[in-house]
Design a protein around this motif. Structure first.
Motif, mmCIF file in Angstrom:
data_model
loop_
_atom_site.group_PDB
_atom_site.id
_atom_site.type_symbol
_atom_site.label_atom_id
_atom_site.label_comp_id
_atom_site.label_asym_id
_atom_site.label_seq_id
_atom_site.Cartn_x
_atom_site.Cartn_y
_atom_site.Cartn_z
ATOM 1 N N ASP A 154 0.847 -1.187 0.000
ATOM 2 C CA ASP A 154 0.000 0.000 0.000
ATOM 3 C C ASP A 154 0.882 1.237 0.000
ATOM 4 O OD1 ASP A 154 -1.823 1.979 0.290
ATOM 5 O OD2 ASP A 154 -2.818 1.154 2.058
ATOM 6 N N THR A 156 0.167 4.233 -0.375
ATOM 7 C CA THR A 156 -0.416 5.442 0.209
ATOM 8 C C THR A 156 -0.119 5.540 1.701
ATOM 9 O OG1 THR A 156 -2.547 4.414 0.759
ATOM 10 C CG2 THR A 156 -2.282 5.315 -1.467
ATOM 11 N N ARG A 157 0.400 4.486 2.297
ATOM 12 C CA ARG A 157 0.679 4.497 3.734
ATOM 13 C C ARG A 157 2.185 4.409 3.940
ATOM 14 N NH1 ARG A 157 -4.009 4.156 6.508
ATOM 15 N NH2 ARG A 157 -5.836 3.450 5.336
ATOM 16 N N GLN A 159 5.832 6.522 6.006
ATOM 17 C CA GLN A 159 6.278 7.283 7.165
ATOM 18 C C GLN A 159 7.605 7.945 6.838
ATOM 19 O OE1 GLN A 159 6.419 4.098 10.075
ATOM 20 N NE2 GLN A 159 8.635 3.850 9.796
ATOM 21 N N PRO A 183 3.133 7.661 11.229
ATOM 22 C CA PRO A 183 2.347 7.077 10.130
ATOM 23 C C PRO A 183 1.653 8.166 9.313
ATOM 24 C CG PRO A 183 1.924 5.926 12.198
ATOM 25 C CD PRO A 183 2.676 7.179 12.548
ATOM 26 N N LEU A 184 1.800 8.110 7.999
ATOM 27 C CA LEU A 184 1.204 9.094 7.095
ATOM 28 C C LEU A 184 0.418 8.376 6.011
ATOM 29 C CD1 LEU A 184 4.336 11.353 6.478
ATOM 30 C CD2 LEU A 184 2.485 11.808 8.087
ATOM 31 N N ARG A 185 -0.579 9.072 5.496
ATOM 32 C CA ARG A 185 -1.299 8.574 4.324
ATOM 33 C C ARG A 185 -1.136 9.587 3.202
ATOM 34 N NH1 ARG A 185 -7.596 6.491 3.861
ATOM 35 N NH2 ARG A 185 -7.447 5.813 1.690
ATOM 36 N N VAL A 196 -0.068 14.883 2.385
ATOM 37 C CA VAL A 196 -0.190 13.787 3.343
ATOM 38 C C VAL A 196 -1.237 14.095 4.403
ATOM 39 C CG1 VAL A 196 2.202 13.054 3.001
ATOM 40 C CG2 VAL A 196 1.665 14.706 4.813
ATOM 41 N N PHE A 198 -2.244 12.771 8.459
ATOM 42 C CA PHE A 198 -1.853 11.943 9.604
ATOM 43 C C PHE A 198 -2.819 12.197 10.760
ATOM 44 C CE2 PHE A 198 0.464 15.902 9.926
ATOM 45 C CZ PHE A 198 0.435 16.239 11.268
ATOM 46 N N GLU A 199 -2.901 11.247 11.664
ATOM 47 C CA GLU A 199 -3.840 11.323 12.772
ATOM 48 C C GLU A 199 -3.126 11.715 14.053
ATOM 49 O OE1 GLU A 199 -6.069 7.765 13.178
ATOM 50 O OE2 GLU A 199 -7.009 7.921 11.211
#
Length: 324
Positions: A154, A156-157, A159, A183-185, A196, A198-199
């Motif tokens: 994946d 899209t995921r 760091q 962690p980044l998307r 990007v 991130f949460e």
């Protein structure tokens, strides 16, 4: 003359002539010389003419501030100065003394600038990622291949491998920093940049709610990149008021003679936007002092204006920001 839009016109173009003129308007005044191999950002087409944006870097001592509405800088070196693809990089254009520019950023002794205009279709070719001479595209493809090859598949995921700077927009001002291994998307990619997500967690008491149906956090760079996506939607921006102006033929998205605010932003972005003022809102803006920071709520009329590339919104509400 009928103006058309197609997918190719929204991409990039390369100059194929040895030297070609950059025009202020189709069949209008010639304002700069662009060299063979230079790449430009595409816009609309109009007959045999292609709207383009000249994007590059110029030596800081060779430019100075200007009072011309809609621009930040003017070339002050006589008779002309070089525009380069990167700071101290390849030469792409010759800009005459007095040539007007919009500032995007700077790097020590170099300034990142843009200028929108027109060039003949016959002197341009579309640039695709498969173009053999598109070294920038090759570098981007190689970089994406490196990240996309990482398991578990994946792409899209990801760091960051180390502490890195987070920016409000490509080549824009920094917004903060992200620690390594966060962690980044990846939401989208544009040239050498990735947008990007991130949460994290913040205190609820520190958050301000937007009114129902109003979008916050949408940048002008996003509108320029995908002009049709936000048309008709309502945004809330904090901007810096520059001047109250009357529309002319260079701003066909605004009815000729209508009032609009020239603003910088949304802050901290440095580009310009137009805020169309309806008759029933004129009293709100007539007392504004230049450089005042205001919060505007507006409906997007155009993500990118035809000639100058600035977003256009219709004013719904305005509030002057409290001064410190």
């Amino acid at each position: 003359m009928l103006v058309t839009r197609d997918a190719v016109a929204q991409g990039r173009f390369r100059v194929t002539a040895d030297t070609e003129w950059f025009y202020q308007q189709p069949e209008g005044k010639r304002v700069a010389r662009v060299l063979k191999g230079a790449e430009l950002i595409g816009g609309d087409t109009q007959g045999d003419w292609q709207a383009v944006t000249l994007d590059g870097w110029i030596f800081l001592p060779s430019v100075g501030p200007t009072a011309k509405t809609g621009f930040d800088l003017a070339v002050k070196r006589a008779p002309e100065e070089n525009l380069r693809a990167t700071a101290a990089g390849a030469l792409i254009a010759k800009l005459p003394q007095g040539f007007l520019l919009t500032k995007l950023g700077d790097d020590r002794r170099w300034v990142h600038v843009q200028r929108s205009g027109w060039m003949p279709n016959g002197s341009l070719e579309a640039v695709t990622d498969s173009s053999p001479t598109d070294t920038g595209a090759a570098r981007r493809s190689a970089a994406m291949a490196r990240t996309d090859s990482a398991p578990p598949g994946d792409a899209t995921r990801l760091q960051p491998g180390h502490r890195t700077t987070l920016y409000h927009a490509p080549d824009g001002p920094p917004a903060g920093a992200i620690e390594g291994a966060t962690p980044l998307r990846v939401l989208s990619r544009s040239k050498d940049w990735s947008r990007v997500q991130f949460e994290g967690w913040v205190k609820t008491s520190d958050l301000a709610s937007a009114p129902p149906g109003v979008l916050v956090g949408v940048s002008a760079a996003e509108l320029r990149t995908d002009p049709q996506r936000y048309v008709g939607q309502t945004l809330r921006w904090t901007v810096q008021f520059i001047a109250l102006e009357k529309s002319d033929e260079l701003r066909p998205e605004i009815p000729e003679g209508a009032s609009y605010l020239l603003v910088r932003g949304p802050l901290p972005e440095r580009g310009f936007a137009y805020v169309v003022v309806p008759d029933d809102k004129r009293a709100l803006v007539q007392a504004l002092v230049p450089l005042t920071v205001v919060q505007v709520t507006g409906k997007v009329r155009a993500g990118r204006s035809r000639y100058l590339g600035n977003p256009v919104v219709d004013l719904l509400a305005l509030e002057v920001e409290a001064q410190p």
